[in-house]
Design a protein around this motif. Sequence first.
Motif: not given
Length: 393
Positions: A205-222
């Motif tokens: 679903g859209g919100r779940a996929l958005g959650g994976f993207l949020l995780t990627f943004l947070v971890t990769s930037s860190c």
Amino acid sequence: MTGDRLVAVLRAAHMTHLIDFMVMMPLGAHFIGAFGATPADLGRLVLAYTASAAVAGVLVSTVIDRFDRGRVLCVVYAAFVLSLLVTAIADSLDELVGARVFAGMSGGVLSALIQSLVAEVAPPGQRAGAIGRVMSGHALSAVIGLPAGLWVAAALGWQGPFVAVALISVGVFVGLVRNLPPVPPRRPQSASDTPARTSLRGLLGGRALGGFLLTFLVTSSCYAVIAYIAPYWVKNVGIAETSLPWIYLLAGGISFFTTPLAGRLADRHGRFPVFAMTSVLSAIGIMLATHAPVLPIAGALVVSSLFFVSVYARWTPTVAILADLPPPPVRGAFMMLNGVTTQFGMGVGAMFSGAVIGIEADGQLEGFGMVGIVATLLTLAGIALARRLTRSA
């Protein structure tokens, strides 16, 4: 769920598996001496762990919601304890790589399992606070575990830290068995459906996929910054290597209090406002840490603490936002796949930094400022995405 004893044992489980992961790179010199390892071999050890953790996360995600979450955590943690002993008795580099594959398949999925269990049993109004208290194990691993592990390695050899953590982990395992509450399966087995198919339907679903993207943004930037911050601060900022432990000690000590505080604030004032606040602070910390000039140790402690404390605190409201996204029947699968995304984001962040950063003739790092700019942009993109996800909740 919010009982002090359960929080303590989950925090300890989180801390022990992080020590196992974090202590590997500082032990590189020991592996070079013991096995003749090359820098490429050290990278192979890290890859063996992260790749096997990713594969295990995908596999566990297909079945986790069909079993008692507490029992799954106990089984995986028992395998993690065994992997520590297998690592300690490795007699060659190939055996060590195999042991780290085993460690990744067990310890590498523990964070996601623990987060999933907390999200399942904590009341929604207390979820972020519970996550923050448990995730403070990350700070403990930096403040106590990592320095102690390196001291044990210096005194007893590279095997020492793994044996010591294994002994501690036996006690943690007993605590898990005694204190974990029953967590009934969310999705009973259906003869007409397969676990993988049901999980995919709920997770795409859209919100779940958005959650994976949020995780990627947070971890990769860190991790784009964390991967090279130590050599930058030694070569460019002028901090002596012997002073680096003080930087991690102070930041970890502060984070032990601020990480749970971020969770309590998220429960009280909302997930997104606290996520946005900690993200803005982390963006400032990223820019200061990656553009720092030559500094005295006092200035370095201030800047580094802002960076580490803010990125640790940011993760608490992040997990709370993520736990609210999937429907309950597939929450466990979602958190497991999110753990895979975390590993992917860490790797991409570190690989990006390695491609951008160069070494000048005097040994200083060039390009770290550009890494900081990109990491800051990813952080700001994460704020915009989190706003969209929480608005559609």
